[in-house]
Design a protein around this motif. Structure first.
Motif, PDB file in Angstrom:
ATOM      1  N   ALA A 173       0.828  -1.207   0.000  1.00  0.00           N
ATOM      2  CA  ALA A 173       0.000   0.000   0.000  1.00  0.00           C
ATOM      3  C   ALA A 173       0.860   1.253   0.000  1.00  0.00           C
ATOM      4  O   ALA A 173       0.579   2.217  -0.724  1.00  0.00           O
ATOM      5  CB  ALA A 173      -0.924  -0.007   1.215  1.00  0.00           C
ATOM      6  N   ALA A 174       1.919   1.256   0.802  1.00  0.00           N
ATOM      7  CA  ALA A 174       2.806   2.417   0.858  1.00  0.00           C
ATOM      8  C   ALA A 174       3.468   2.649  -0.493  1.00  0.00           C
ATOM      9  O   ALA A 174       3.622   3.801  -0.940  1.00  0.00           O
ATOM     10  CB  ALA A 174       3.873   2.213   1.934  1.00  0.00           C
ATOM     11  N   ARG A 175       3.831   1.595  -1.150  1.00  0.00           N
ATOM     12  CA  ARG A 175       4.457   1.717  -2.459  1.00  0.00           C
ATOM     13  C   ARG A 175       3.473   2.267  -3.491  1.00  0.00           C
ATOM     14  O   ARG A 175       3.836   3.052  -4.370  1.00  0.00           O
ATOM     15  CB  ARG A 175       4.986   0.345  -2.899  1.00  0.00           C
ATOM     16  CG  ARG A 175       5.795   0.360  -4.193  1.00  0.00           C
ATOM     17  CD  ARG A 175       6.239  -1.046  -4.541  1.00  0.00           C
ATOM     18  NE  ARG A 175       6.993  -1.094  -5.784  1.00  0.00           N
ATOM     19  CZ  ARG A 175       8.311  -0.931  -5.846  1.00  0.00           C
ATOM     20  NH1 ARG A 175       9.010  -0.721  -4.747  1.00  0.00           N
ATOM     21  NH2 ARG A 175       8.928  -0.994  -7.024  1.00  0.00           N
ATOM     22  N   ASP A 200       4.051   7.173  -0.497  1.00  0.00           N
ATOM     23  CA  ASP A 200       4.098   8.036   0.690  1.00  0.00           C
ATOM     24  C   ASP A 200       3.942   7.152   1.927  1.00  0.00           C
ATOM     25  O   ASP A 200       2.829   6.761   2.282  1.00  0.00           O
ATOM     26  CB  ASP A 200       2.986   9.075   0.636  1.00  0.00           C
ATOM     27  CG  ASP A 200       3.119  10.146   1.711  1.00  0.00           C
ATOM     28  OD1 ASP A 200       3.752   9.876   2.759  1.00  0.00           O
ATOM     29  OD2 ASP A 200       2.585  11.256   1.509  1.00  0.00           O
ATOM     30  N   ARG A 201       5.050   6.856   2.583  1.00  0.00           N
ATOM     31  CA  ARG A 201       5.016   5.961   3.735  1.00  0.00           C
ATOM     32  C   ARG A 201       4.295   6.598   4.921  1.00  0.00           C
ATOM     33  O   ARG A 201       3.598   5.926   5.667  1.00  0.00           O
ATOM     34  CB  ARG A 201       6.440   5.550   4.133  1.00  0.00           C
ATOM     35  CG  ARG A 201       7.160   4.754   3.061  1.00  0.00           C
ATOM     36  CD  ARG A 201       8.548   4.313   3.500  1.00  0.00           C
ATOM     37  NE  ARG A 201       8.504   3.381   4.621  1.00  0.00           N
ATOM     38  CZ  ARG A 201       8.205   2.092   4.505  1.00  0.00           C
ATOM     39  NH1 ARG A 201       7.923   1.583   3.319  1.00  0.00           N
ATOM     40  NH2 ARG A 201       8.196   1.310   5.565  1.00  0.00           N
ATOM     41  N   ARG A 202       4.466   7.915   5.107  1.00  0.00           N
ATOM     42  CA  ARG A 202       3.790   8.583   6.227  1.00  0.00           C
ATOM     43  C   ARG A 202       2.274   8.569   6.028  1.00  0.00           C
ATOM     44  O   ARG A 202       1.519   8.357   6.980  1.00  0.00           O
ATOM     45  CB  ARG A 202       4.309  10.006   6.374  1.00  0.00           C
ATOM     46  CG  ARG A 202       3.701  10.758   7.557  1.00  0.00           C
ATOM     47  CD  ARG A 202       4.453  12.037   7.836  1.00  0.00           C
ATOM     48  NE  ARG A 202       5.786  11.734   8.343  1.00  0.00           N
ATOM     49  CZ  ARG A 202       6.047  11.481   9.629  1.00  0.00           C
ATOM     50  NH1 ARG A 202       5.071  11.464  10.523  1.00  0.00           N
ATOM     51  NH2 ARG A 202       7.279  11.216  10.008  1.00  0.00           N
ATOM     52  N   GLN A 257       4.696   1.903  13.173  1.00  0.00           N
ATOM     53  CA  GLN A 257       6.090   2.265  13.423  1.00  0.00           C
ATOM     54  C   GLN A 257       6.985   1.830  12.266  1.00  0.00           C
ATOM     55  O   GLN A 257       7.883   2.565  11.851  1.00  0.00           O
ATOM     56  CB  GLN A 257       6.569   1.630  14.724  1.00  0.00           C
ATOM     57  CG  GLN A 257       7.988   2.024  15.118  1.00  0.00           C
ATOM     58  CD  GLN A 257       8.424   1.370  16.422  1.00  0.00           C
ATOM     59  OE1 GLN A 257       7.871   0.354  16.823  1.00  0.00           O
ATOM     60  NE2 GLN A 257       9.390   1.971  17.092  1.00  0.00           N
ATOM     61  N   ALA A 258       6.745   0.644  11.728  1.00  0.00           N
ATOM     62  CA  ALA A 258       7.549   0.149  10.608  1.00  0.00           C
ATOM     63  C   ALA A 258       7.360   1.016   9.365  1.00  0.00           C
ATOM     64  O   ALA A 258       8.304   1.253   8.613  1.00  0.00           O
ATOM     65  CB  ALA A 258       7.177  -1.300  10.302  1.00  0.00           C
ATOM     66  N   LEU A 259       6.143   1.515   9.160  1.00  0.00           N
ATOM     67  CA  LEU A 259       5.878   2.365   7.999  1.00  0.00           C
ATOM     68  C   LEU A 259       6.524   3.743   8.125  1.00  0.00           C
ATOM     69  O   LEU A 259       6.756   4.422   7.126  1.00  0.00           O
ATOM     70  CB  LEU A 259       4.367   2.519   7.794  1.00  0.00           C
ATOM     71  CG  LEU A 259       3.645   1.310   7.205  1.00  0.00           C
ATOM     72  CD1 LEU A 259       2.142   1.489   7.272  1.00  0.00           C
ATOM     73  CD2 LEU A 259       4.089   1.061   5.769  1.00  0.00           C
ATOM     74  N   LEU A 260       6.790   4.156   9.344  1.00  0.00           N
ATOM     75  CA  LEU A 260       7.438   5.451   9.565  1.00  0.00           C
ATOM     76  C   LEU A 260       8.951   5.379   9.391  1.00  0.00           C
ATOM     77  O   LEU A 260       9.627   6.408   9.395  1.00  0.00           O
ATOM     78  CB  LEU A 260       7.095   5.982  10.962  1.00  0.00           C
ATOM     79  CG  LEU A 260       5.623   6.369  11.178  1.00  0.00           C
ATOM     80  CD1 LEU A 260       5.385   6.769  12.621  1.00  0.00           C
ATOM     81  CD2 LEU A 260       5.214   7.495  10.232  1.00  0.00           C
ATOM     82  N   LEU A 261       9.467   4.177   9.238  1.00  0.00           N
ATOM     83  CA  LEU A 261      10.889   3.976   8.988  1.00  0.00           C
ATOM     84  C   LEU A 261      11.134   3.972   7.473  1.00  0.00           C
ATOM     85  O   LEU A 261      10.192   3.838   6.688  1.00  0.00           O
ATOM     86  CB  LEU A 261      11.350   2.656   9.603  1.00  0.00           C
ATOM     87  CG  LEU A 261      11.256   2.547  11.129  1.00  0.00           C
ATOM     88  CD1 LEU A 261      11.614   1.128  11.566  1.00  0.00           C
ATOM     89  CD2 LEU A 261      12.151   3.571  11.806  1.00  0.00           C
TER      90      LEU A 261
END
Length: 241
Positions: free
Chosen positions: A142-144, A148-150, A187-191
């Protein structure tokens, strides 16, 4: 025979009983899995189809992936309440997350783990780890998709909070966005993004867990069957038949 080996009947009986119990537990788990899918599909009655998405009326905030079942193609299911809880960009993350579950056939991983745990109950504890890695796999996809990871982290957190704040009347979702330890996922997505293909670490971890669970379950069945066969062989050797 019992004169030479008094324990032959009890041991053979225990081995046979174990095999029967394992078979019964396996059949029950398979039926339970299909029943969950049937109930989940039942929730989509009255839903509005928008491509591969089924929008269910109602204030409760839910979103989950429904795999193919009885000839019906897999769909992403989301309630009106969930859509109203998120901004448009966050909804894009939500849908991408659930589509990743369908595309990766994550329901097969879950089903394999559930059936194996039915045969070998000690493996049930691995189910939590598998669930986490399947969700991380979908999170990274989803982030990909939105680059936008945030935004992805925010969407996952808000969707989970919206779902937790609801009445929680029917929780039969096979693959829901708020499954697993959400804080760790956020937390992992914010890295920074993991190196290599999207979600590769979680893919390998999920595949490894399923392989370990299934192998252990197979070993448990094999041991029970082997013990039963050994008892019969020993009995034949003792009686000379």
């Amino acid at each position: 025979m019992t004169t030479h080996w008094p324990a032959v009947l009890p041991v053979a009986g225990v081995a046979g009983a174990v095999l029967v119990v394992q078979a019964v537990r396996l059949v029950r788990a398979a039926r339970r899995h299909r029943a969950v899918l049937s109930r989940a599909w039942g929730l989509t009655e009255g839903a509005t189809a928008e491509g591969d998405v089924l929008v269910v009326p109602g204030a409760e905030a839910e979103a989950f992936a429904l795999p193919r079942h009885r000839g019906r193609a897999g769909r992403v299911v989301v309630t009106e309440g969930m859509l109203e809880s998120l901004e448009e960009s966050e909804c894009a993350v939500l849908l991408a997350h659930e589509r990743a579950h369908l595309r990766g056939r994550h329901h097969l991983f879950s089903a394999a783990a559930d059936l194996a745990a039915a045969v070998h109950p000690a493996l049930a504890r691995l189910r939590t780890g598998l669930e986490f890695h399947l969700e991380r796999w979908a999170d990274e996809a989803a982030a990909r998709s939105v680059s936008d990871r945030r935004l992805a982290a925010t969407a996952i957190a808000r969707a989970a909070l919206a779902g937790a704040a609801g009445p929680g009347g029917h929780r039969v979702r096979p693959l829901a966005v708020n499954a697993g330890p959400v804080p760790r996922r956020v937390q992992a997505l914010l890295l920074p993004a993991p190196a290599g293909p999207e979600g590769r670490g979680s893919r390998f971890a999920a595949a490894g867990l399923v392989a370990a669970v299934v192998a252990s379950a197979g070993l448990a069945v094999g041991l029970a069957y082997g013990l039963h066969e050994y008892v019969e062989y020993a009995a034949e050797a003792l009686t000379g038949r």
